[in-house]
Design a protein around this motif. Structure first.
Motif, PDB file in Angstrom:
ATOM      1  N   UNK A 241      10.603  41.401 -13.064  1.00 20.24           N
ATOM      2  CA  UNK A 241       9.416  40.947 -12.356  1.00 20.24           C
ATOM      3  C   UNK A 241       8.919  42.007 -11.384  1.00 20.24           C
ATOM      4  N   UNK A 242       7.596  42.149 -11.276  1.00 22.09           N
ATOM      5  CA  UNK A 242       7.028  42.986 -10.222  1.00 22.09           C
ATOM      6  C   UNK A 242       7.451  42.416  -8.875  1.00 22.09           C
ATOM      7  N   UNK A 243       7.617  43.283  -7.895  1.00 20.48           N
ATOM      8  CA  UNK A 243       8.136  42.858  -6.593  1.00 20.48           C
ATOM      9  C   UNK A 243       7.298  41.742  -5.983  1.00 20.48           C
ATOM     10  N   UNK A 244       5.974  41.778  -6.179  1.00 21.63           N
ATOM     11  CA  UNK A 244       5.136  40.750  -5.557  1.00 21.63           C
ATOM     12  C   UNK A 244       5.275  39.405  -6.270  1.00 21.63           C
ATOM     13  N   UNK A 245       5.726  39.397  -7.513  1.00 23.38           N
ATOM     14  CA  UNK A 245       6.000  38.138  -8.205  1.00 23.38           C
ATOM     15  C   UNK A 245       7.369  37.596  -7.800  1.00 23.38           C
ATOM     16  N   UNK A 246       8.352  38.480  -7.705  1.00 25.25           N
ATOM     17  CA  UNK A 246       9.727  38.065  -7.409  1.00 25.25           C
ATOM     18  C   UNK A 246       9.910  37.600  -5.971  1.00 25.25           C
ATOM     19  N   UNK A 247       9.120  38.131  -5.033  1.00 23.67           N
ATOM     20  CA  UNK A 247       9.375  37.943  -3.600  1.00 23.67           C
ATOM     21  C   UNK A 247       9.593  36.488  -3.182  1.00 23.67           C
ATOM     22  N   UNK A 248       8.709  35.542  -3.522  1.00 20.43           N
ATOM     23  CA  UNK A 248       8.930  34.167  -3.038  1.00 20.43           C
ATOM     24  C   UNK A 248      10.172  33.517  -3.634  1.00 20.43           C
ATOM     25  N   UNK A 249      10.489  33.831  -4.876  1.00 24.17           N
ATOM     26  CA  UNK A 249      11.687  33.271  -5.514  1.00 24.17           C
ATOM     27  C   UNK A 249      12.950  33.832  -4.852  1.00 24.17           C
ATOM     28  N   UNK A 250      12.924  35.107  -4.525  1.00 23.76           N
ATOM     29  CA  UNK A 250      14.067  35.723  -3.851  1.00 23.76           C
ATOM     30  C   UNK A 250      14.234  35.148  -2.443  1.00 23.76           C
ATOM     31  N   UNK A 251      13.116  34.957  -1.741  1.00 22.12           N
ATOM     32  CA  UNK A 251      13.175  34.448  -0.369  1.00 22.12           C
ATOM     33  C   UNK A 251      13.773  33.041  -0.321  1.00 22.12           C
ATOM     34  N   UNK A 252      13.516  32.271  -1.360  1.00 20.58           N
ATOM     35  CA  UNK A 252      14.056  30.909  -1.411  1.00 20.58           C
ATOM     36  C   UNK A 252      15.478  30.858  -1.978  1.00 20.58           C
ATOM     37  N   UNK A 253      15.979  32.003  -2.412  1.00 20.76           N
ATOM     38  CA  UNK A 253      17.318  32.048  -2.979  1.00 20.76           C
ATOM     39  C   UNK A 253      17.406  31.540  -4.401  1.00 20.76           C
ATOM     40  N   UNK A 254      16.255  31.344  -5.048  1.00 18.54           N
ATOM     41  CA  UNK A 254      16.256  30.816  -6.417  1.00 18.54           C
ATOM     42  C   UNK A 254      16.508  31.913  -7.450  1.00 18.54           C
ATOM     43  N   UNK A 255      16.314  33.161  -7.061  1.00 19.58           N
ATOM     44  CA  UNK A 255      16.620  34.304  -7.910  1.00 19.58           C
ATOM     45  C   UNK A 255      17.431  35.310  -7.112  1.00 19.58           C
ATOM     46  N   UNK A 256      18.195  36.100  -7.838  1.00 17.22           N
ATOM     47  CA  UNK A 256      19.009  37.155  -7.243  1.00 17.22           C
ATOM     48  C   UNK A 256      18.702  38.464  -7.954  1.00 17.22           C
ATOM     49  N   UNK A 257      18.581  39.563  -7.196  1.00 19.06           N
ATOM     50  CA  UNK A 257      18.258  40.868  -7.770  1.00 19.06           C
ATOM     51  C   UNK A 257      19.513  41.503  -8.368  1.00 19.06           C
TER      52      UNK A 257
END
Length: 308
Positions: A241-257
């Motif tokens: 995912x592009x960083x601007x797409x991933x950001x909200x999911x990462x912030x909520x802990x729903x995705x991990x890099x």
């Protein structure tokens, strides 16, 4: 007869598909638009539209004429810009096309501030992952990723956006955490299908300055990157995912890099290059330059490409 006004009415009607829609863009009545077109047909001695009570369609000669005169209105706008102050306050309509994800997540939140700064601007945003035709769709400027670049456009790189390879904690707990891109072949990958030609976009990586593409096993495919992000968050597999797409999911802990610190060999996803495009250098008008500067200034500093 005002030939330019008649041609403008013809172009707007052909694009809009009706006299009423053309009239709204021109600020005159539908009857006036119809009269302008009738005068033009009389002047040319040909019928430009086939009309019924419900439909309006170009004749064969009308389509040929449209191809020849479409540039006239744009050329007049360029001529006006060329002889006016290049630092003049941006004004008029600004029709912008953008890739869907960049437009939705990055560009749209920026545009209200641009319009507030320049109240005489009227901004329209078109989101599409296909190759938008500037001339036929009356677009002033477009934001494109590299696969969308086509011959004839003037493209200026404005950003390099990081990609992030992500998965839900639930998926990683079940399938394990890949240590290198080479291990992606053993995992469920969620892959973007490019709408223009139907190909699956590869996942590029850079290791010690050398680019390579990871071998993948596509499990879920979509032509919408936000859908892929939602699938990944639901435990469907690994997504890039592009960083601007991933950001909200990462912030909520729903995705991990994944591969965030490299794999011991300084490996990172190849970034996405983003371009601002116009049909001609003369289309870099004050309003387009104002948009370009506004967008670049609004991007994270690490993403920016210095403008010449």
């Amino acid at each position: 007869m005002n030939i330019l006004q008649s041609i403008r009415s013809f172009i707007r009607t052909a694009d809009a598909g009706s006299l009423a829609a053309a009239a709204r863009t021109l600020g005159i009545s539908p009857a006036a638009v119809g009269q302008n077109i009738a005068r033009l047909e009389t002047h040319l001695g040909v019928r430009l539209f086939n009309r019924t009570t419900r439909t309006l369609a170009l004749t064969e000669r009308g389509a040929l004429y449209l191809a020849e005169v479409r540039h006239i209105e744009r050329d007049l706008q360029r001529a006006q810009a060329a002889v006016t102050d290049p630092e003049a306050t941006p004004h008029g309509r600004l029709r912008i096309a953008s890739t869907s994800a960049f437009g939705r997540h990055v560009l749209a939140p920026m545009l209200p501030a641009l319009q507030a700064r320049y109240p005489r601007l009227s901004i329209e945003l078109l989101l599409a992952d296909r190759s938008v035709d500037h001339a036929h769709e009356d677009v002033d400027v477009s934001f494109r990723i590299e696969p969308q670049l086509v011959e004839g456009l003037v493209a200026r790189a404005i950003a390099q956006v990081p990609f992030q390879v992500c998965a839900a904690p639930s998926y990683l707990a079940q399938a394990g955490v890949p240590g290198t891109p080479e291990e992606l072949r053993e995992h469920r990958c969620l892959v973007f299908r490019y709408p223009v030609d139907g190909r699956l976009l590869p996942w590029g990586f850079v290791r010690e300055g050398i680019r390579f593409e990871a071998e993948m096993r596509p499990a879920l495919v979509s032509d919408d990157i936000d859908a892929l992000a939602a699938m990944a968050a639901a435990g469907g597999g690994i997504a890039r995912l592009a960083a601007f797409v991933a950001a909200p999911w990462l912030a909520r802990g729903e995705l991990r890099v994944l591969f965030a610190s490299g794999d011991g060999a300084r490996t990172s996803p190849e970034p996405m290059r983003l371009f601002l495009c116009v049909s001609d250098r003369r289309d870099l008008t004050p309003k387009v330059r104002a948009l370009m500067q506004h967008v670049v200034e609004g991007l994270p500093a690490a993403w920016r490409v210095d403008l010449e």
